[in-house]
Design an enzyme around this catalytic site. Structure first.
Site, PDB file in Angstrom:
ATOM      1  N   GLU A 149      89.435 -52.177 -17.278  1.00 34.01           N
ATOM      2  CA  GLU A 149      90.180 -51.135 -17.980  1.00 34.01           C
ATOM      3  C   GLU A 149      91.123 -51.806 -18.970  1.00 34.01           C
ATOM      4  OE1 GLU A 149      92.283 -47.963 -16.094  1.00 34.01           O
ATOM      5  OE2 GLU A 149      90.713 -47.577 -14.603  1.00 34.01           O
ATOM      6  N   GLU A 203      93.257 -49.890  -8.621  1.00 30.13           N
ATOM      7  CA  GLU A 203      94.712 -49.969  -8.689  1.00 30.13           C
ATOM      8  C   GLU A 203      95.388 -49.696  -7.345  1.00 30.13           C
ATOM      9  OE1 GLU A 203      95.727 -47.361 -11.943  1.00 30.13           O
ATOM     10  OE2 GLU A 203      94.786 -48.671 -13.421  1.00 30.13           O
ATOM     11  N   HIS A 258      88.127 -44.643  -6.463  1.00 31.12           N
ATOM     12  CA  HIS A 258      89.117 -44.541  -7.538  1.00 31.12           C
ATOM     13  C   HIS A 258      90.431 -43.889  -7.065  1.00 31.12           C
ATOM     14  CE1 HIS A 258      89.583 -45.503 -11.774  1.00 31.12           C
ATOM     15  NE2 HIS A 258      90.327 -44.409 -11.889  1.00 31.12           N
TER      16      HIS A 258
END
Length: 423
Positions: free
Chosen positions: A354, A219, A172
């Protein structure tokens, strides 16, 4: 996602909304729940799992079961129904005020995860949990993960799997020049980090059932760059970053597959630049090659989509959203149409792991209507969604909380019902 203002969706829908032509719609989506595209929904050719015969599991591992292998990738994604993020928990990072690494779990949200949280999710109707995990505060100089940290993550994974839920784990908030950074300058270091982390995770979980999915990165982007949250198609830095992300996704796939066991055929998820739909739709984004030749469509595109941005994420945007407003609904459906055309219609699954809409001065009615429409539209596009829940309700930041973890109760039951009933 993190409790800071970010602009994941600034360009997420702007480019696709402006460039896409309007489609005639029947209900929420142009597909009307019927799909006549060229891919087959018959079970995967790889339904006979080469790793399933390995009975030598370490103590504490759940039994191997391959029910999911009897499903096609789209049946598996549909079987997930609706997902929930254990946000701001194991993904907490750089908590310099903490002296015990195990306190990171509650460092951002104030609560340790309890098994009763998972039970409530299951009882409510959620069938999948994404457990975002940051690792860099829990590794030594050789990227060896702390045993205590890894086993605590595994414990929560086990709580979910023992209730027959799907689980996603990932790398993450490790996106920095010290660990993983998608540029040529830091590419070899990034490959080493990604490889070492996934070697250890693959070994720890290789005998787990196929209801456990691995997601390569969260991301991935040029942190601190002018284009951190949006792609400039003319920027050499962006083109380079997209290419580096492709390489890192391939390292991830190769590492997991080489570990054997159920990882030989495990479903793997790979994002594009900043995990946005623009990143996945960019011509430079390339799905990794699966080194196991008999695998078919075992690599899934992961997307984050807090859209329309002005409603869902922008703190200075609007608190209004309506299914009767075409501009509002286009912000949801146009990017889904494009993902369907590029990936889903050609046999590659997409999961939006998400999404959400932050609370803005008590705009519960608009958020509920948005959640209902968004999930229904995604389902008609054969996409499963995961709400981002960061256990935040009254802060000055991004209040995406649904489950009050202190009391183990739902704060916004109408949103939860909209998610469950339309999935």
């Amino acid at each position: 996602m993190k409790l800071i203002k970010k602009v994941t969706g600034v360009m997420l829908c702007v480019a696709v909304v402006l460039s896409a032509t309007a489609c005639k719609r029947d209900g929420y989506g142009k597909y009307g729940g019927t799909y006549s595209s060229s891919y087959s929904t018959s079970p995967d050719d790889s339904s006979s799992d080469s790793g399933s015969s390995d009975d030598g599991q370490d103590s504490g591992h759940l039994p191997i079961e391959d029910v999911v292998d009897d499903l096609s990738v789209f049946e598996m994604v549909e079987d997930m129904k609706i997902g929930w993020n254990l946000g701001n928990t194991f993904d907490a990072s750089d908590c310099t005020w903490l002296t015990d690494e195990m306190q990171y779990e509650s460092g951002w949200n104030g609560e340790m995860t309890r098994e009763e949280h998972i039970q409530l999710l299951k009882d409510t109707g959620f069938n999948a949990v994404r457990i975002p995990v940051s690792w860099h505060n829990h590794v030594d100089g050789n990227y060896k993960i702390s045993d205590k940290w890894l086993e605590r993550v595994a414990q929560v994974v086990d709580w979910c799997l023992s209730r027959d839920m799907y689980v996603i784990i990932n790398i993450h908030h490790d996106n920095s020049q010290q660990f993983m950074y998608p540029s040529n300058q830091y590419l070899e270091q990034s490959k080493k980090y990604v490889s070492e982390i996934w070697k250890q995770l693959s070994e720890r979980f290789k005998n787990y059932s196929h209801k456990l999915l691995f997601e390569s990165l969260n991301e991935p982007r040029l942190v601190g760059h002018n284009n951190e949250w949006w792609i400039d198609p003319y920027s050499n830095d962006c083109k380079e970053a997209i290419s580096c992300i492709n390489e890192l996704n391939q390292v991830f796939v190769d590492t997991v597959r080489a570990s054997g066991g159920n990882n030989t055929t495990r479903y793997l998820m790979c994002p594009g630049y900043d995990a946005s739909s623009d990143g996945a739709l960019n011509d430079g984004y390339v799905l990794p090659t699966d080194p196991v030749s008999q695998n078919r469509n075992r690599i899934i595109v992961s997307v984050h989509a807090y859209v329309p941005y002005d409603f869902a994420l922008n703190e200075n945007g609007t608190n209004y959203w309506s299914a009767s407003n075409k501009n509002d609904t286009d912000g949801v459906t146009v990017f889904m149409d494009n993902l369907y055309t590029k990936f889903i219609s050609k046999g590659t699954a997409v999961i939006i792991d998400e999404f959400g809409a932050r609370d803005k001065n008590g705009n519960l009615s608009a958020r509920t209507e948005f959640a209902e429409y968004y999930v229904k539209a995604a389902r008609e596009h054969r996409i499963t969604c995961f709400w981002w829940d960061n256990n935040a309700f009254e802060s000055d930041g991004e209040n995406f909380g649904l489950l009050d973890r202190a009391s183990n109760t739902w704060r916004y039951e109408s949103i939860v019902s909209a998610l469950i009933d339309n999935s």
